[in-house]
Design a protein around this motif. Sequence first.
Motif, short mmCIF file in Angstrom:
data_model
loop_
_atom_site.label_atom_id
_atom_site.label_comp_id
_atom_site.label_asym_id
_atom_site.label_seq_id
_atom_site.Cartn_x
_atom_site.Cartn_y
_atom_site.Cartn_z
N GLU A 16 13.47 55.46 -46.44
CA GLU A 16 13.40 54.02 -46.21
C GLU A 16 13.77 53.25 -47.48
O GLU A 16 13.65 53.76 -48.60
CB GLU A 16 11.99 53.63 -45.76
N GLN A 17 14.22 51.99 -47.25
CA GLN A 17 14.52 51.12 -48.38
C GLN A 17 13.24 50.83 -49.16
O GLN A 17 12.19 50.54 -48.59
CB GLN A 17 15.12 49.80 -47.89
N GLY A 18 13.32 50.90 -50.49
CA GLY A 18 12.13 50.72 -51.31
C GLY A 18 11.39 52.00 -51.56
O GLY A 18 10.28 51.97 -52.11
N GLU A 19 11.98 53.12 -51.18
CA GLU A 19 11.36 54.42 -51.40
C GLU A 19 12.39 55.37 -52.02
O GLU A 19 13.59 55.08 -52.07
CB GLU A 19 10.83 55.03 -50.10
N ALA A 20 11.88 56.49 -52.48
CA ALA A 20 12.72 57.57 -52.98
C ALA A 20 12.19 58.88 -52.43
O ALA A 20 10.97 59.05 -52.30
CB ALA A 20 12.73 57.60 -54.50
N GLN A 51 9.10 64.86 -50.47
CA GLN A 51 7.94 64.00 -50.77
C GLN A 51 8.47 62.58 -51.02
O GLN A 51 9.42 62.39 -51.77
CB GLN A 51 7.19 64.50 -52.02
N TYR A 52 7.82 61.61 -50.39
CA TYR A 52 8.28 60.21 -50.50
C TYR A 52 7.42 59.45 -51.50
O TYR A 52 6.19 59.54 -51.47
CB TYR A 52 8.24 59.53 -49.14
N MET A 53 8.11 58.68 -52.37
CA MET A 53 7.42 57.83 -53.35
C MET A 53 8.03 56.43 -53.30
O MET A 53 9.23 56.26 -53.10
CB MET A 53 7.57 58.39 -54.78
N SER A 54 7.15 55.43 -53.51
CA SER A 54 7.58 54.03 -53.43
C SER A 54 8.20 53.58 -54.76
O SER A 54 7.70 53.92 -55.83
CB SER A 54 6.40 53.13 -53.08
N THR A 55 9.28 52.83 -54.64
CA THR A 55 9.87 52.16 -55.81
C THR A 55 9.62 50.65 -55.76
O THR A 55 10.15 49.91 -56.59
CB THR A 55 11.38 52.43 -55.87
N PRO A 62 17.65 55.70 -50.70
CA PRO A 62 17.46 55.23 -49.32
C PRO A 62 18.69 55.48 -48.45
O PRO A 62 19.83 55.33 -48.88
CB PRO A 62 17.20 53.73 -49.49
N GLY A 63 18.42 55.91 -47.20
CA GLY A 63 19.49 56.20 -46.26
C GLY A 63 19.36 57.61 -45.70
O GLY A 63 18.32 58.26 -45.79
#
Length: 341
Positions: free
Chosen positions: A53-57, A85-89, A72-73
């Motif tokens: 998702e946008q705003g994540e890595a 593993q997802y982390m927020s930017t 994102p994408g």
Amino acid sequence: MRRRGSWEATMAQMDSGQSKRFSVGRVVAWTVAGLAVLLLAIAFSASPFFTVEQGEAGVVLRFGKVVNVASPGLNTKVPVMDRVQYMSTRIEKRVYDKVVSYSRDVQEASIRLSVNYHVPFDKIDEVYSRYGVNYPERVIDPVVPDRLKKVFGQYQAQTVVSDRVKLGQQIEDAIKASVPDGIVVDSVQFENIDFSANYTKAIEAAAQAEAEVRKSRYELERERVESEKRVVQAQAQAQQIRERAQAEADSIRLRGEAEARAIAAKARSFIDNPAYANLIAVERWNGVLPHTMLPGSALPFVPVPLGDTEPAAKPAAGSRAAGPAPAPTSAGAPPAPRPVQ
């Protein structure tokens, strides 16, 4: 009796066979359902695609090792071997409520503080490798209360409110300096301070006393200004009186000087022209003779200078001589008519 017993035995055997068949069916059904779930899980994990998702890595782990950070994408991975593993930017916010701190003069305060932070995309692998997904609990949470208490302890309680902006800036600088590289602290909001009830009452009493002092000082200042105003008004009135008196004195002096000059001029006139006295007597005489005269007193009259008068012109020869001049008459009476010849 024998037939009845054999029939009951036959029915019991039939019931036992049906129960066995039902138990086997249930086992088969559960086995099929488990296999279906397992197949779905295998199929899902075997998919080489995943989205971020946008705003994540997306941190791609291959057997637990970071091999890539997905943006994102739509992204790909190696089935079965890789996991994500997802982390927020995004800029995240953590609120620290009711943090108990003590001022320099040992006054207890309950503080509410909020911290805005984020992890840049290019630092995701480093932060994940060192602190994991739950890095805020491991890194930020221990730092914020500690730095808050240290900075707050440098201030007197009575100066906290007046220096609130400065205090908040120092707390923000201390937190930024203590957070490790890779984690960016965007801002720190010093939201609220609640002192103890006793100290609050003491502050209110001090504020009220200070207000009373300011009021007394204002009243004294007002009285001083009013007194100065009255002095200025009195001085102005005195100045006006002095100016009026001076003007009146100058007027009297000028009038006296003018009269003295007039008297001097008259005196010089009397000396230079003796007939001037007769002129003054004529100007001041009302034309009325005195009714009573003492024997030997002089009759007041105005001397008329005789001078050299020319004789009246004689009438020409042959002209008719004029008759005698009419006698003067009393005031208001017409002259007497001349006799007819």
